[in-house]
Scaffold this motif. Sequence first.
Motif, short mmCIF file in Angstrom:
data_model
loop_
_atom_site.label_atom_id
_atom_site.label_comp_id
_atom_site.label_asym_id
_atom_site.label_seq_id
_atom_site.Cartn_x
_atom_site.Cartn_y
_atom_site.Cartn_z
N GLY A 111 64.50 -105.51 -45.62
CA GLY A 111 63.68 -104.55 -44.89
C GLY A 111 64.34 -103.22 -44.60
N ASN A 112 65.64 -103.09 -44.91
CA ASN A 112 66.34 -101.83 -44.65
C ASN A 112 65.77 -100.72 -45.52
N LEU A 113 65.63 -99.53 -44.95
CA LEU A 113 65.17 -98.37 -45.71
C LEU A 113 66.29 -97.90 -46.62
N ARG A 114 65.92 -97.47 -47.81
CA ARG A 114 66.90 -97.01 -48.80
C ARG A 114 66.58 -95.57 -49.20
N SER A 115 67.60 -94.74 -49.27
CA SER A 115 67.38 -93.35 -49.72
C SER A 115 67.69 -93.27 -51.22
N ALA A 116 66.95 -92.39 -51.88
CA ALA A 116 67.13 -92.22 -53.32
C ALA A 116 66.56 -90.87 -53.74
N SER A 117 66.72 -90.58 -55.01
CA SER A 117 66.10 -89.40 -55.61
C SER A 117 65.19 -89.90 -56.73
N ALA A 118 63.92 -89.52 -56.65
CA ALA A 118 62.95 -89.86 -57.68
C ALA A 118 63.09 -88.85 -58.81
N VAL A 119 63.07 -89.33 -60.05
CA VAL A 119 63.29 -88.46 -61.21
C VAL A 119 61.98 -88.26 -61.98
N PHE A 120 61.70 -87.00 -62.28
CA PHE A 120 60.54 -86.61 -63.08
C PHE A 120 61.03 -85.74 -64.23
N PHE A 121 60.29 -85.69 -65.33
CA PHE A 121 60.68 -84.84 -66.45
C PHE A 121 59.47 -84.12 -67.01
#
Length: 153
Positions: A111-121
């Motif tokens: 249930g912990n929130l996770r940070s990330a970067s979403a990648v688009f091209f």
Amino acid sequence: MEWYAWLITAICAAAVFAIVFRWLYRTGKGPNTQRARELFAAQREHLEMDFLNAAGASGKPRGLLWKSLEWDEPVVFARDRTTGQLAALVGVTIQFEAVPGSDMEGLPAVGNLRSASAVFFYDQGRWHTLGKAVFNLNPAEAVAHFRKQYDPL
């Protein structure tokens, strides 16, 4: 002129064209970066949904379902050094839930929130996503981390 002279001339012309084409991409004169930025802003809501659908269908991380995403506002744009393709990275906070019956069920960390970067091209005049996320790095950190692959714009 002999046939081999024509062949050598054609090969040289192709090499010059390839060098100029690559130089144009690297200097930002390839795909119109301003137009690509405008399209991203206009399509952002749709792209965010595409990302969630693609990421959820990927089966990664194993044993987890993509429950919800909270999107950050700024977008970081970069250019792939090899292909010249534009990329956009957006910060996202991800919430997962365990797949019922999986070995992840019942673990408190799920249930912990996770940070990330979403990648688009950007390809052929449109933005796309494969649902790829760079975990634990915000967009600027992700571009810096992959500096051998991306040039920031």
